[in-house]
Design an enzyme around this catalytic site. Structure first.
Site, mmCIF file in Angstrom:
data_model
loop_
_atom_site.group_PDB
_atom_site.id
_atom_site.type_symbol
_atom_site.label_atom_id
_atom_site.label_comp_id
_atom_site.label_asym_id
_atom_site.label_seq_id
_atom_site.Cartn_x
_atom_site.Cartn_y
_atom_site.Cartn_z
ATOM 1 C CE1 TYR A 45 -14.212 -23.741 33.858
ATOM 2 C CE2 TYR A 45 -14.939 -22.335 32.050
ATOM 3 C CZ TYR A 45 -15.222 -23.211 33.076
ATOM 4 O OH TYR A 45 -16.522 -23.553 33.331
ATOM 5 C CG LEU A 101 -6.601 -21.266 40.426
ATOM 6 C CD1 LEU A 101 -7.734 -22.291 40.428
ATOM 7 C CD2 LEU A 101 -5.426 -21.772 41.249
ATOM 8 C CG HIS A 102 -10.107 -16.178 38.857
ATOM 9 N ND1 HIS A 102 -10.303 -16.963 37.746
ATOM 10 C CD2 HIS A 102 -11.348 -15.844 39.295
ATOM 11 C CE1 HIS A 102 -11.595 -17.093 37.518
ATOM 12 N NE2 HIS A 102 -12.265 -16.426 38.444
ATOM 13 C CB SER A 159 -17.263 -16.544 34.047
ATOM 14 O OG SER A 159 -18.486 -16.467 34.707
ATOM 15 C CE1 TYR A 162 -14.954 -26.691 38.596
ATOM 16 C CE2 TYR A 162 -17.095 -27.596 39.145
ATOM 17 C CZ TYR A 162 -15.949 -27.610 38.388
ATOM 18 O OH TYR A 162 -15.787 -28.541 37.395
HETATM 19 P P1 M7G Z 1 -15.428 -15.844 37.761
HETATM 20 O O1 M7G Z 1 -15.737 -16.611 38.985
HETATM 21 O O2 M7G Z 1 -14.575 -16.519 36.716
HETATM 22 O O3 M7G Z 1 -16.718 -15.393 37.007
HETATM 23 O O4 M7G Z 1 -14.738 -14.508 38.246
HETATM 24 P P2 M7G Z 1 -17.968 -14.478 37.368
HETATM 25 O O5 M7G Z 1 -17.774 -13.204 36.554
HETATM 26 O O6 M7G Z 1 -19.136 -15.255 36.828
HETATM 27 O O7 M7G Z 1 -17.990 -14.274 38.841
HETATM 28 C C1 M7G Z 1 -14.124 -13.612 37.376
HETATM 29 C C2 M7G Z 1 -14.024 -12.272 38.064
HETATM 30 O O8 M7G Z 1 -13.184 -11.450 37.280
HETATM 31 C C3 M7G Z 1 -15.369 -11.558 38.188
HETATM 32 O O9 M7G Z 1 -15.595 -11.162 39.524
HETATM 33 C C4 M7G Z 1 -15.256 -10.377 37.224
HETATM 34 O O10 M7G Z 1 -15.923 -9.213 37.681
HETATM 35 C C5 M7G Z 1 -13.763 -10.160 37.145
HETATM 36 N N1 M7G Z 1 -13.333 -9.609 35.842
HETATM 37 C C6 M7G Z 1 -13.799 -9.973 34.636
HETATM 38 N N2 M7G Z 1 -13.150 -9.260 33.676
HETATM 39 C C7 M7G Z 1 -13.375 -9.406 32.260
HETATM 40 C C8 M7G Z 1 -12.251 -8.425 34.297
HETATM 41 C C9 M7G Z 1 -11.300 -7.471 33.821
HETATM 42 O O11 M7G Z 1 -11.121 -7.229 32.628
HETATM 43 N N3 M7G Z 1 -10.567 -6.846 34.781
HETATM 44 C C10 M7G Z 1 -10.752 -7.094 36.123
HETATM 45 N N4 M7G Z 1 -10.004 -6.415 36.976
HETATM 46 N N5 M7G Z 1 -11.643 -7.987 36.581
HETATM 47 C C11 M7G Z 1 -12.388 -8.659 35.674
#
Ligand code: M7G
Length: 316
Positions: free
Chosen positions: A251, A253-254, A249, A246
């Protein structure tokens, strides 16, 4: 750009492969250098702004860790050494191994949006104290207008891309999720394991939306996420960190599942929220994350920073 083997044609509005994704790219021919956005010495990653066919691209070039299985091959006549220092029994060399032992990992974002250029640029950060009210007044409208696209998430949920990488799926529409490798993990070294649990339901933007009604979903992810990592990779629960970001990047939920040894940005006290803590906090108070003031950092050229500044949430 390599197309996933099971990539299918667009079926619904939210499951699509852009035309750019259909082109195979096997070298940087045609890529123009614009500028170095960031040179991260710690992760040994260069973040580059490039242009290709008149569109912006962001390229992340990362020097990867040695593979234990190939280290011994480095000690051969094929590896060229150029001396840079010699003193008594000590000497240092620039080292040029065979290119098969010297690969880098490249992540290509193409076409990249202005938000991607911001995300990967060197920036000054400021601390924000976001109350539940600030979230409703400032953050929500920013998310709707400026957040990065969730298209890649919908492609995963619709099995348009990365279907062959899925580690585990619970298809239940309310409590189900897909667990698969994060784009940042090379899937070789399990002590750097990094997976994402992406929920099937699409109404939850972030941690802020969670309340007691979501406990079955969260507990299901915690239990099945950990057990499938144990079954597939032989890594016990005691070696796994599961957490939300939080702000995230994206939005939708993951939850991040990472090996405890993985040293990657994103574990900071002002970003990571452990899944077990989130579950317990919600159990104690259903609206915990709706009401709690959450502290995080924003980048100076993020529109959210300007919005918070105007709203008086950032003290300069
Ligand atoms: P976040 O906390 O929303 O953003 O996590 P962050 O990138 O600032 O940490 C999103 C997570 O999804 C990150 O760890 C990214 O590396 C991962 N991610 C992003 N994309 C676009 C992809 C994708 O296309 N495939 C996979 N498998 N992971 C992704």
């Amino acid at each position: 750009m390599a197309v996933e083997p099971n990539a299918k044609k667009m079926k619904t509005e939210d499951s699509k492969i852009s035309p750019e994704h259909c082109a195979e790219i096997s070298s940087f021919a045609g890529f123009e250098f614009c500028r170095l956005l960031k040179n991260d010495m710690r992760s040994k990653t260069a973040f580059i702004h490039s242009r290709f066919k008149e569109k912006d691209a962001v390229i992340l070039m990362e020097k990867t860790a040695f593979e234990t299985t190939t280290v011994q091959e480095l000690l051969s006549g094929e590896t060229e050494l150029v001396e840079t220092l010699k003193n008594d029994i000590y000497s240092t060399y620039k080292t040029f191994p065979d290119k098969t032992l010297n690969g880098m990992k490249t992540t290509l974002i193409y076409p990249a949006t202005s938000q991607h250029l911001v995300k990967y640029s060197e920036q000054d950060f400021y601390v924000v104290h976001e109350s539940g009210e600030d979230y409703n007044k400032v953050t929500l409208s920013y998310m709707k207008k400026k957040a990065l696209s969730n298209q890649w998430v919908y492609n995963i949920l619709n099995k348009v891309t990365e279907a062959d990488r899925i580690v585990f799926e619970d298809p239940d529409p309310d409590s189900g999720f897909i667990l698969l490798p994060d784009m940042k993990w090379d899937r070789k070294d399990t002590s750097a394991l990094y997976l994402q649990a992406v929920v099937h339901r699409r109404d939850l933007l972030s941690l802020r939306d969670l309340h007691q009604g979501h406990l079955p979903l969260l507990k299901n992810i915690a239990k099945k996420g950990i057990s499938s990592i144990g079954e597939k990779f032989g890594i016990p629960a005691s070696k796994i960190r599961a957490y939300f970001h939080y702000l995230p990047s994206y939005y939708h939920l993951h939850i991040h599942f990472a090996h405890i040894k993985l040293d990657s940005p994103g574990f900071e006290a002002d970003r990571a929220h452990l899944l077990t803590d989130v579950i317990e906090n919600i159990e104690m108070k259903s609206l915990y994350y709706k009401e709690k003031t959450l502290v995080y950092k924003v980048r100076e050229d993020d529109p959210l920073y300007t919005a918070f500044l105007e709203h008086g949430c950032i003290k300069k």
